[in-house]
Scaffold this motif. Structure first.
Motif, PDB file in Angstrom:
ATOM      1  N   GLU A  47     -41.955 -20.354  -5.405  1.00  0.00           N
ATOM      2  CA  GLU A  47     -40.719 -20.308  -6.191  1.00  0.00           C
ATOM      3  C   GLU A  47     -39.562 -20.984  -5.458  1.00  0.00           C
ATOM      4  O   GLU A  47     -38.770 -21.707  -6.077  1.00  0.00           O
ATOM      5  N   ASN A  48     -39.468 -20.786  -4.164  1.00  0.00           N
ATOM      6  CA  ASN A  48     -38.425 -21.428  -3.367  1.00  0.00           C
ATOM      7  C   ASN A  48     -38.629 -22.950  -3.363  1.00  0.00           C
ATOM      8  O   ASN A  48     -37.667 -23.710  -3.498  1.00  0.00           O
ATOM      9  N   LYS A 108     -37.567 -24.553  -6.678  1.00  0.00           N
ATOM     10  CA  LYS A 108     -36.116 -24.710  -6.778  1.00  0.00           C
ATOM     11  C   LYS A 108     -35.653 -25.967  -6.058  1.00  0.00           C
ATOM     12  O   LYS A 108     -34.809 -26.714  -6.559  1.00  0.00           O
ATOM     13  N   HIS A 147     -36.673 -29.012  -8.168  1.00  0.00           N
ATOM     14  CA  HIS A 147     -35.789 -29.169  -9.333  1.00  0.00           C
ATOM     15  C   HIS A 147     -34.452 -29.793  -8.916  1.00  0.00           C
ATOM     16  O   HIS A 147     -33.946 -30.686  -9.598  1.00  0.00           O
ATOM     17  N   GLU A 148     -33.902 -29.354  -7.799  1.00  0.00           N
ATOM     18  CA  GLU A 148     -32.640 -29.917  -7.321  1.00  0.00           C
ATOM     19  C   GLU A 148     -32.782 -31.393  -6.984  1.00  0.00           C
ATOM     20  O   GLU A 148     -31.927 -32.208  -7.346  1.00  0.00           O
TER      21      GLU A 148
END
Length: 67
Positions: free
Chosen positions: A51-52, A55, A58-59
């Protein structure tokens, strides 16, 4: 932190969305597909702390592709 992040279009017609990417995270190489809806399909092993990592991807994609 992701290192050596690379991406390229999945299609010759770059107007079609969809990208493949690869990077190193904690000394392991990972690869996947970034789909137009933001879904990530891993090619091979799924990274620890998924999950980290998602993120961070996505950034990076927002900054490099959609900017």
């Amino acid at each position: 932190m992701l290192q050596h992040f690379q991406y390229k279009s999945m299609f010759e017609n770059t107007q079609l969305p969809g990208w493949t990417f690869s990077f190193f995270f904690k000394n392991n190489r990972y690869a996947g597909e970034y789909l137009p809806d933001g879904q990530i399909n891993w090619i091979g092993e799924t990274p620890f702390e998924e999950e980290n990592v998602k993120k961070m991807i996505h950034e990076l994609m927002t900054f490099h592709v959609y900017d």
